[in-house]
Design a protein around this motif. Structure first.
Motif, short mmCIF file in Angstrom:
data_model
loop_
_atom_site.label_atom_id
_atom_site.label_comp_id
_atom_site.label_asym_id
_atom_site.label_seq_id
_atom_site.Cartn_x
_atom_site.Cartn_y
_atom_site.Cartn_z
N UNK A 16 0.82 -1.20 0.00
CA UNK A 16 0.00 0.00 0.00
C UNK A 16 0.86 1.26 0.00
N UNK A 17 1.87 1.29 0.84
CA UNK A 17 2.68 2.50 1.01
C UNK A 17 3.75 2.63 -0.07
N UNK A 18 4.25 1.50 -0.56
CA UNK A 18 5.28 1.48 -1.59
C UNK A 18 6.47 2.35 -1.19
N UNK A 19 7.18 1.97 -0.13
CA UNK A 19 8.27 2.82 0.36
C UNK A 19 9.39 3.02 -0.64
N UNK A 20 9.49 2.19 -1.66
CA UNK A 20 10.54 2.34 -2.67
C UNK A 20 10.21 3.35 -3.75
N UNK A 21 9.02 3.93 -3.71
CA UNK A 21 8.63 4.92 -4.72
C UNK A 21 8.64 6.31 -4.08
N UNK A 22 9.23 7.25 -4.76
CA UNK A 22 9.44 8.59 -4.21
C UNK A 22 8.31 9.55 -4.56
N UNK A 23 7.08 9.08 -4.54
CA UNK A 23 5.95 9.90 -4.93
C UNK A 23 5.32 10.63 -3.73
N UNK A 24 6.09 11.58 -3.17
CA UNK A 24 5.64 12.33 -2.00
C UNK A 24 6.20 13.75 -2.09
N UNK A 25 5.37 14.72 -1.76
CA UNK A 25 5.83 16.11 -1.75
C UNK A 25 6.83 16.31 -0.61
N UNK A 26 7.84 17.14 -0.82
CA UNK A 26 8.84 17.38 0.23
C UNK A 26 8.24 17.85 1.55
N UNK A 27 7.22 18.69 1.49
CA UNK A 27 6.59 19.18 2.73
C UNK A 27 5.98 18.02 3.52
N UNK A 28 5.34 17.11 2.82
CA UNK A 28 4.75 15.95 3.48
C UNK A 28 5.85 15.05 4.05
N UNK A 29 6.92 14.88 3.30
CA UNK A 29 8.03 14.04 3.75
C UNK A 29 8.63 14.59 5.03
N UNK A 30 8.86 15.89 5.09
CA UNK A 30 9.42 16.50 6.30
C UNK A 30 8.48 16.31 7.49
N UNK A 31 7.20 16.47 7.28
CA UNK A 31 6.24 16.29 8.37
C UNK A 31 6.24 14.85 8.86
N UNK A 32 6.29 13.90 7.95
CA UNK A 32 6.27 12.48 8.34
C UNK A 32 7.55 12.07 9.06
#
Length: 91
Positions: A16-32
């Motif tokens: 579901x999460x597919x951690x190997x795919x980089x499909x996330x906005x930088x702002x969301x990544x920093x928050x997570x």
């Protein structure tokens, strides 16, 4: 690939999460990447791990430890994806 009956919770979350795919906005990544257990949970986890390591964990505490570990695995997967997204954004 594992058959349907041998899929773990982590296997399903990985799909579901597919951690190997980089499909996330930088702002969301920093928050997570700021997600972590609070001090009370960290203390509880340490106590549970110590009881487990000494073989003195109760069945109820074992269930609680398992829950903490599953949540930790979920956070690990999400944060792996966040780190990948940030590393890809820099290139």
């Amino acid at each position: 690939m594992a058959d349907r009956t041998s899929l773990s919770d982590a296997d399903i979350l990985d799909r579901m999460i597919r951690p190997g795919q980089a499909d996330m906005l930088p702002e969301a990544a920093h928050a997570l990447l700021r997600l972590k257990f609070d001090a009370e949970a960290t203390t509880a986890i340490k106590r549970l791990l110590k009881a487990n390591a000494s073989g003195k964990i109760t069945p109820d505490d074992r269930l609680l430890l398992d829950r903490y570990l599953r949540v930790g695995q979920l956070i690990d997967l999400i944060q792996a994806k966040a780190r990948l997204a940030l590393s890809q954004a820099k290139t």
